[in-house]
Motif scaffolding. Structure first.
Motif, PDB file in Angstrom:
ATOM      1  N   ASP A  16      -1.039  -9.632   9.653  1.00  0.00           N
ATOM      2  CA  ASP A  16      -1.392  -8.548  10.493  1.00  0.00           C
ATOM      3  C   ASP A  16      -0.803  -7.068  10.595  1.00  0.00           C
ATOM      4  N   ILE A  17      -0.147  -6.665   9.340  1.00  0.00           N
ATOM      5  CA  ILE A  17       0.527  -5.532   9.175  1.00  0.00           C
ATOM      6  C   ILE A  17      -0.279  -4.443   9.527  1.00  0.00           C
ATOM      7  N   TYR A  18       0.183  -3.369  10.114  1.00  0.00           N
ATOM      8  CA  TYR A  18      -0.347  -2.275  10.431  1.00  0.00           C
ATOM      9  C   TYR A  18       0.230  -1.003   9.826  1.00  0.00           C
ATOM     10  N   ALA A  19      -0.529  -0.362   9.059  1.00  0.00           N
ATOM     11  CA  ALA A  19      -0.259   0.787   8.377  1.00  0.00           C
ATOM     12  C   ALA A  19       1.046   0.822   7.848  1.00  0.00           C
ATOM     13  N   GLY A  20       1.527   0.122   7.080  1.00  0.00           N
ATOM     14  CA  GLY A  20       2.646  -0.017   6.380  1.00  0.00           C
ATOM     15  C   GLY A  20       3.129  -1.066   5.435  1.00  0.00           C
ATOM     16  N   ASP A  21       4.313  -1.424   4.996  1.00  0.00           N
ATOM     17  CA  ASP A  21       4.821  -2.173   4.189  1.00  0.00           C
ATOM     18  C   ASP A  21       5.086  -3.725   5.229  1.00  0.00           C
ATOM     19  N   ALA A  22       4.869  -4.708   4.607  1.00  0.00           N
ATOM     20  CA  ALA A  22       5.282  -5.829   5.233  1.00  0.00           C
ATOM     21  C   ALA A  22       6.992  -5.938   5.248  1.00  0.00           C
ATOM     22  N   MET A  23       7.231  -5.815   3.830  1.00  0.00           N
ATOM     23  CA  MET A  23       8.761  -5.554   3.439  1.00  0.00           C
ATOM     24  C   MET A  23       9.076  -4.420   2.586  1.00  0.00           C
ATOM     25  N   TYR A  41      -3.854  -6.985   6.774  1.00  0.00           N
ATOM     26  CA  TYR A  41      -3.582  -5.695   6.727  1.00  0.00           C
ATOM     27  C   TYR A  41      -4.513  -4.674   7.716  1.00  0.00           C
ATOM     28  N   ARG A  42      -4.107  -3.800   8.453  1.00  0.00           N
ATOM     29  CA  ARG A  42      -4.991  -2.918   9.112  1.00  0.00           C
ATOM     30  C   ARG A  42      -4.594  -1.433   8.991  1.00  0.00           C
ATOM     31  N   ASP A  43      -5.520  -0.771   8.440  1.00  0.00           N
ATOM     32  CA  ASP A  43      -5.041   0.619   8.292  1.00  0.00           C
ATOM     33  C   ASP A  43      -5.013   1.538   9.714  1.00  0.00           C
ATOM     34  N   ILE A  44      -4.588   2.839   9.947  1.00  0.00           N
ATOM     35  CA  ILE A  44      -4.799   3.491  10.950  1.00  0.00           C
ATOM     36  C   ILE A  44      -6.275   3.958  10.929  1.00  0.00           C
ATOM     37  N   PRO A  45      -6.844   4.453  12.241  1.00  0.00           N
ATOM     38  CA  PRO A  45      -8.068   4.784  12.144  1.00  0.00           C
ATOM     39  C   PRO A  45      -8.665   5.744  10.984  1.00  0.00           C
ATOM     40  N   GLN A  47      -7.869   6.020   8.145  1.00  0.00           N
ATOM     41  CA  GLN A  47      -7.774   5.055   6.883  1.00  0.00           C
ATOM     42  C   GLN A  47      -7.060   6.040   5.856  1.00  0.00           C
ATOM     43  N   SER A  48      -5.854   6.671   6.139  1.00  0.00           N
ATOM     44  CA  SER A  48      -5.090   7.480   5.214  1.00  0.00           C
ATOM     45  C   SER A  48      -3.740   7.028   4.806  1.00  0.00           C
ATOM     46  N   ARG A  49      -3.580   5.538   5.398  1.00  0.00           N
ATOM     47  CA  ARG A  49      -2.285   5.054   4.978  1.00  0.00           C
ATOM     48  C   ARG A  49      -2.868   3.816   3.955  1.00  0.00           C
ATOM     49  N   ASN A  50      -3.722   3.785   3.151  1.00  0.00           N
ATOM     50  CA  ASN A  50      -4.234   2.580   2.346  1.00  0.00           C
ATOM     51  C   ASN A  50      -3.574   2.628   1.165  1.00  0.00           C
ATOM     52  N   TYR A  51      -2.213   3.058   0.817  1.00  0.00           N
ATOM     53  CA  TYR A  51      -1.356   2.653  -0.087  1.00  0.00           C
ATOM     54  C   TYR A  51      -0.275   1.821   0.149  1.00  0.00           C
ATOM     55  N   ALA A  52      -0.371   1.257   1.254  1.00  0.00           N
ATOM     56  CA  ALA A  52       0.645   0.377   1.927  1.00  0.00           C
ATOM     57  C   ALA A  52       0.990  -1.141   1.000  1.00  0.00           C
ATOM     58  N   GLU A  53       1.919  -1.585   0.629  1.00  0.00           N
ATOM     59  CA  GLU A  53       2.107  -2.789  -0.353  1.00  0.00           C
ATOM     60  C   GLU A  53       2.533  -3.971   0.817  1.00  0.00           C
ATOM     61  N   ALA A  54       2.352  -5.086   0.036  1.00  0.00           N
ATOM     62  CA  ALA A  54       2.978  -6.175   1.055  1.00  0.00           C
ATOM     63  C   ALA A  54       4.436  -6.194   0.887  1.00  0.00           C
ATOM     64  N   ILE A  55       4.763  -5.921  -0.491  1.00  0.00           N
ATOM     65  CA  ILE A  55       6.476  -5.837  -0.772  1.00  0.00           C
ATOM     66  C   ILE A  55       6.503  -4.800  -1.494  1.00  0.00           C
ATOM     67  N   GLN A  56       7.154  -3.673  -1.182  1.00  0.00           N
ATOM     68  CA  GLN A  56       7.440  -2.433  -1.820  1.00  0.00           C
ATOM     69  C   GLN A  56       9.143  -2.645  -2.256  1.00  0.00           C
ATOM     70  N   ILE A  57       9.144  -2.731  -3.664  1.00  0.00           N
ATOM     71  CA  ILE A  57      10.481  -2.437  -4.205  1.00  0.00           C
ATOM     72  C   ILE A  57      10.857  -1.156  -4.810  1.00  0.00           C
TER      73      ILE A  57
END
Length: 89
Positions: A16-23, A41-45, A47-57
């Protein structure tokens, strides 16, 4: 994570990551992410943060990792992701 090295994540469940990357790996080296689950994953109300990744390298830059540390363009190297689940249950 910034400037970490020789790190292993095995069997970690991130939910349940909220509006960001898990790692976020920035300027890290030799990271193994294995048998982990990234669930939900849950975006902010608006929906402007819809580009978050589970893992960002990423590279250690102010644009890539603005939160803290020096921004010296250190490249993340040696990341292995295997046998992980990404999705919803």
């Amino acid at each position: 994570m910034s400037y970490a090295e020789n790190i292993t994540f095995n069997g970690v469940i991130i939910k349940d990551i909220y509006a960001g990357d898990a790692m976020d790996l920035s300027g890290t080296r030799n990271v193994l992410i294995e048998n982990c689950s990234f669930i939900g994953y849950r975006d902010i109300p608006d929906q402007s943060r819809n580009y978050a990744e589970a893992i960002q390298i990423d590279i250690q830059t102010a644009g890539g990792f603005p939160a803290f540390d020096e921004h010296d363009n250190t490249v993340t190297r040696g990341v292995i992701v295997r046998n992980c689940f990404f999705g919803v249950i």
